[in-house]
Design an enzyme around this catalytic site. Structure first.
Site, PDB file in Angstrom:
ATOM      1  N   HIS A 169     146.631   9.431  36.205  1.00 52.10           N
ATOM      2  CA  HIS A 169     147.882   9.517  36.624  1.00 52.10           C
ATOM      3  C   HIS A 169     148.611   8.286  35.477  1.00 52.10           C
ATOM      4  O   HIS A 169     149.143   7.150  36.078  1.00 52.10           O
ATOM      5  CB  HIS A 169     148.166   8.932  38.106  1.00 52.10           C
ATOM      6  CG  HIS A 169     149.439   9.062  38.712  1.00 52.10           C
ATOM      7  ND1 HIS A 169     150.750   9.518  37.995  1.00 52.10           N
ATOM      8  CD2 HIS A 169     149.930   9.159  39.866  1.00 52.10           C
ATOM      9  CE1 HIS A 169     151.924   9.663  38.548  1.00 52.10           C
ATOM     10  NE2 HIS A 169     151.264   9.589  39.884  1.00 52.10           N
ATOM     11  N   LYS A 195     150.122  36.689  40.793  1.00 46.85           N
ATOM     12  CA  LYS A 195     149.724  37.960  40.221  1.00 46.85           C
ATOM     13  C   LYS A 195     148.616  38.006  39.115  1.00 46.85           C
ATOM     14  O   LYS A 195     148.363  38.988  38.537  1.00 46.85           O
ATOM     15  CB  LYS A 195     151.236  38.768  39.447  1.00 46.85           C
ATOM     16  CG  LYS A 195     152.258  38.678  40.362  1.00 46.85           C
ATOM     17  CD  LYS A 195     153.578  39.144  39.620  1.00 46.85           C
ATOM     18  CE  LYS A 195     154.957  39.379  40.137  1.00 46.85           C
ATOM     19  NZ  LYS A 195     155.887  39.684  39.260  1.00 46.85           N
ATOM     20  N   ARG A 242     157.848  10.574  44.999  1.00 44.02           N
ATOM     21  CA  ARG A 242     158.327   9.410  43.828  1.00 44.02           C
ATOM     22  C   ARG A 242     158.275   9.912  42.469  1.00 44.02           C
ATOM     23  O   ARG A 242     159.190   9.838  41.804  1.00 44.02           O
ATOM     24  CB  ARG A 242     157.746   8.217  43.763  1.00 44.02           C
ATOM     25  CG  ARG A 242     158.027   7.182  44.951  1.00 44.02           C
ATOM     26  CD  ARG A 242     156.878   6.510  45.836  1.00 44.02           C
ATOM     27  NE  ARG A 242     156.204   7.242  46.444  1.00 44.02           N
ATOM     28  CZ  ARG A 242     156.629   7.653  47.611  1.00 44.02           C
ATOM     29  NH1 ARG A 242     157.356   6.737  48.416  1.00 44.02           N
ATOM     30  NH2 ARG A 242     155.931   8.586  48.264  1.00 44.02           N
ATOM     31  N   THR A 243     157.159  10.376  42.168  1.00 43.84           N
ATOM     32  CA  THR A 243     157.041  10.894  40.866  1.00 43.84           C
ATOM     33  C   THR A 243     157.998  11.704  40.299  1.00 43.84           C
ATOM     34  O   THR A 243     158.491  11.917  39.268  1.00 43.84           O
ATOM     35  CB  THR A 243     155.451  11.287  40.499  1.00 43.84           C
ATOM     36  OG1 THR A 243     154.714  10.463  40.934  1.00 43.84           O
ATOM     37  CG2 THR A 243     155.230  11.655  38.919  1.00 43.84           C
ATOM     38  N   ARG A 302     152.464  18.284  37.374  1.00 43.32           N
ATOM     39  CA  ARG A 302     151.494  17.530  38.080  1.00 43.32           C
ATOM     40  C   ARG A 302     150.833  18.533  39.039  1.00 43.32           C
ATOM     41  O   ARG A 302     151.265  19.523  39.263  1.00 43.32           O
ATOM     42  CB  ARG A 302     152.496  16.828  39.440  1.00 43.32           C
ATOM     43  CG  ARG A 302     151.216  16.641  40.472  1.00 43.32           C
ATOM     44  CD  ARG A 302     152.006  15.450  41.451  1.00 43.32           C
ATOM     45  NE  ARG A 302     152.246  14.194  41.171  1.00 43.32           N
ATOM     46  CZ  ARG A 302     152.145  13.427  41.911  1.00 43.32           C
ATOM     47  NH1 ARG A 302     152.054  13.413  43.163  1.00 43.32           N
ATOM     48  NH2 ARG A 302     152.402  12.022  41.459  1.00 43.32           N
TER      49      ARG A 302
HETATM   50  C1  NCD Z   1     150.049   8.654  44.089  1.00 48.37           C
HETATM   51  C2  NCD Z   1     149.252   9.710  43.581  1.00 48.37           C
HETATM   52  O1  NCD Z   1     149.887  10.698  43.702  1.00 48.37           O
HETATM   53  O2  NCD Z   1     148.123   9.562  42.935  1.00 48.37           O
HETATM   54  N1  NCD Z   1     151.261   8.594  44.507  1.00 48.37           N
HETATM   55  C3  NCD Z   1     152.545   8.365  43.235  1.00 48.37           C
HETATM   56  O3  NCD Z   1     152.275   9.343  42.554  1.00 48.37           O
HETATM   57  N2  NCD Z   1     153.083   7.351  43.651  1.00 48.37           N
HETATM   58  C4  NCD Z   1     149.338   7.630  44.923  1.00 48.37           C
HETATM   59  C5  NCD Z   1     148.974   8.602  46.558  1.00 48.37           C
HETATM   60  O4  NCD Z   1     149.110   9.703  46.423  1.00 48.37           O
HETATM   61  O5  NCD Z   1     148.113   7.965  47.117  1.00 48.37           O
END
Ligand code: NCD
Length: 348
Positions: A169, A114, A85-86, A135
């Site tokens: 997040h 490396k 999703r993100t 991320r």
């Molecule tokens: C969440 C995350 O990555 O923290 N997912 C997301 O980004 N929608 C929640 C999860 O992984 O449980």
């Protein structure tokens, strides 16, 4: 591995101090690393911007206009922790605004193997793009990237945190707040956070944003093994936000305006400790949803496993599919803001 001079000194500051340093360039929101960077006014501004973009996007003419706003800019998606999703919502947000995109989703294909330092890697990206979205499994990676570029290398390239380790997040919290706002559940409301509260980063960031609005009350509902950590409870105390820690979802359910369910984050298990915990009492079943207020909503950051029964999906109170859609629009608003093109929207 070599370290850039000044990093340790920055790293040792509190998150609040770091948030202040990274927040603004020329008075505008710049890097977005921590949920602490948002103010209530800042959130309201983003909600309005997202609502306005949505209206514009309803026509082909509007979509063509949106595609011109950042067509001179390029974005890098550095997503080396699993994400559906993100990643996709940032990718589509960038595309809607006309940005060109490059991506790395796996460090085994980068020069990290490396022995390249994260700082050198980030500086390299900055030679090619105008915005970096990251991320990473390392809790400090996003702040390190932002510090490296904007305070060490003196490059004016914003960094957005798309999820950092078990800690934060902020853009998920942003879309969660936007979802609550659109359901009129952002102020003076009771919210239950359910599941793995110890290791889920989304609930941690969401608590910080909920504290910006008056009169919200939080119920932390989890098995004791996955209870919310003390730092967030201390934070809520310092803001005067009322909360209750409990393992009794059945008695909490009828009282709340929203339930925020989360999965067990067993990828962080050191010794399969999750498998010994019974989480059946913390699942959102058809039975449980019948106990909720008529206008309550059920949220989840997704992915889900069994913590929300699929039978709940058809109930009008299920808001988790809306969350995904809201995520793309609020991320568009955030990108417009950090790239300082937000005013253009209102000229349409
Ligand atoms: C969440 C995350 O990555 O923290 N997912 C997301 O980004 N929608 C929640 C999860 O992984 O449980």
């Amino acid at each position: 591995m070599q370290q850039y001079e000044g990093w340790q000194e920055f790293k040792n500051k509190t998150n609040e101090e770091k948030a202040k340093i990274l927040s603004k360039k020329d008075g505008n929101l710049f890097d977005l690393i921590y949920a602490q960077q948002f103010s209530k006014d800042g959130l309201e501004e983003l909600f309005l911007l997202a609502d306005t973009v949505r209206k514009i996007a309803k026509t082909q003419k509007g979509m063509n206009f949106l595609r011109t706003i950042l067509s001179d800019k390029r974005a890098m998606l550095f997503f080396v922790q699993p994400s559906t999703r993100t990643f996709l919502s940032f990718l589509n947000a960038c595309q809607i605004l006309g940005m060109q995109i490059s991506e790395i989703r796996d460090t085994t294909t980068s020069s990290e193997v490396k022995g390249e330092s994260p700082e050198d890697m980030i500086r390299t990206f900055s030679s090619y793009v105008d915005l970096i979205i990251v991320r990473h499994h390392d809790e400090g990676f996003a702040e390190r990237a932002a510090w490296t570029l904007n305070f060490h290398a003196n490059r004016t390239i914003p960094v957005i945190n798309g999820g950092s380790g078990k800690d934060q997040h902020p853009t998920q919290a942003l879309l969660d707040m936007y979802t609550l706002k659109r359901a009129d559940k952002v102020e003076g409301k009771k919210i239950a956070m359910v599941g793995d509260l110890r290791r889920g980063r989304t609930v941690r960031s969401l608590c910080r944003l909920l504290s910006l609005y008056e009169g919200n009350e939080i119920y932390f509902v989890s098995p004791k093994e996955f209870a919310m950590k003390q730092d967030i409870l201390n934070f809520l105390d310092s803001k005067g936000v009322k909360y209750t820690v409990t393992d009794d979802l059945e008695s909490v359910a009828p009282q709340v305006d929203a339930i925020y369910s989360t999965r067990i984050q067993d990828e962080h298990d050191k010794d399969k400790e999750s498998s010994n915990v019974d989480i059946s009492k913390f699942c959102i079943t058809e039975d449980l949803i019948n106990k909720l207020k008529q206008d309550a909503i059920v949220m989840h950051p997704f992915p889900r496993r069994y913590e929300i029964d699929v039978k709940v999906d058809k109930d009008p109170r299920a808001a988790y599919w809306k969350q995904g859609r809201n995520g793309m629009w609020i991320r568009i608003a955030l990108i417009l803001k950090v790239m300082q093109r937000d005013k253009v929207i209102y000229s349409y």
